[in-house]
Design a protein around this motif. Sequence first.
Motif, mmCIF file in Angstrom:
data_model
loop_
_atom_site.group_PDB
_atom_site.id
_atom_site.type_symbol
_atom_site.label_atom_id
_atom_site.label_comp_id
_atom_site.label_asym_id
_atom_site.label_seq_id
_atom_site.Cartn_x
_atom_site.Cartn_y
_atom_site.Cartn_z
ATOM 1 N N ARG A 1 66.337 23.709 -67.123
ATOM 2 C CA ARG A 1 67.674 23.127 -67.269
ATOM 3 C C ARG A 1 67.591 21.613 -67.361
ATOM 4 N NH1 ARG A 1 71.378 21.435 -63.576
ATOM 5 N NH2 ARG A 1 70.205 22.342 -61.823
ATOM 6 N N THR B 1 67.065 16.335 -73.161
ATOM 7 C CA THR B 1 67.083 16.252 -74.617
ATOM 8 C C THR B 1 68.492 16.315 -75.209
ATOM 9 O OG1 THR B 1 66.754 18.661 -74.770
ATOM 10 C CG2 THR B 1 64.791 17.266 -74.829
ATOM 11 N N ASP C 1 65.118 19.935 -68.564
ATOM 12 C CA ASP C 1 64.596 19.625 -69.896
ATOM 13 C C ASP C 1 65.715 19.661 -70.933
ATOM 14 O OD1 ASP C 1 62.029 19.251 -69.011
ATOM 15 O OD2 ASP C 1 61.347 21.264 -69.512
ATOM 16 N N ARG C 2 66.593 20.653 -70.816
ATOM 17 C CA ARG C 2 67.710 20.747 -71.765
ATOM 18 C C ARG C 2 68.649 19.545 -71.617
ATOM 19 N NH1 ARG C 2 67.532 26.196 -70.095
ATOM 20 N NH2 ARG C 2 69.325 25.885 -68.698
#
Length: 208
Positions: A127, A133, A129-130
């Motif tokens: 989560r 980005t 990482d999402r």
Amino acid sequence: MSRDRRSGAALALALDVVVPLAVFYLARAAGVNQWLALLLAAIAPAAGIGWTWARTRRLDPTAVFIIATMALSLLVALATGDARALLARESWLTGAAGLWILGSLATGRPFLLDVAGKVSPAGAAARFDRLWTGNPVFHRWVLLASVAWGAAFLLDALVRIVFAYTLAVDTVPAAGTVSLIALIALAQAVVMIHGRRSGALALLRGRG
């Protein structure tokens, strides 16, 4: 953060910060000279590395770095016999930590992002990482956190060098520890205030 992870973090802090300080002042109280007491304190974190290796059967890059620092400390001690040179060596570790944190920004994946994923509940890393980005608020907050923590460690390295060559030898280990704690607390305060105001903390906790 799980109870096991909190316990592991607390033990790591004790082994890396409290134990070396205790070793130095106990050795001095026992009449050990400054040079040898500092050398004993410098290699005290080996206990933490040994504990980690016994538990996981692996050495992470941080452990390898600490081992290399201890080896350099031993070489400095044997080559110079200078207590102040041993004290200044403390700046290597915090300075390298600051450069490591700041340098990770150039890789596109900040070091602090990995740390957050490892100390959070399972599934949180994906989560994060999402968010990194895809969410500009979270992205800016991680950048700010990395700069704040990296700057704190670099400043601590400079402060330790000044302490090593200006203060009484016996006061430097305690002064250096207080300096590090104060700088980290200041960096974290900046990060938390910005996180609350921007909403990044809510995103971090899955509430955004």
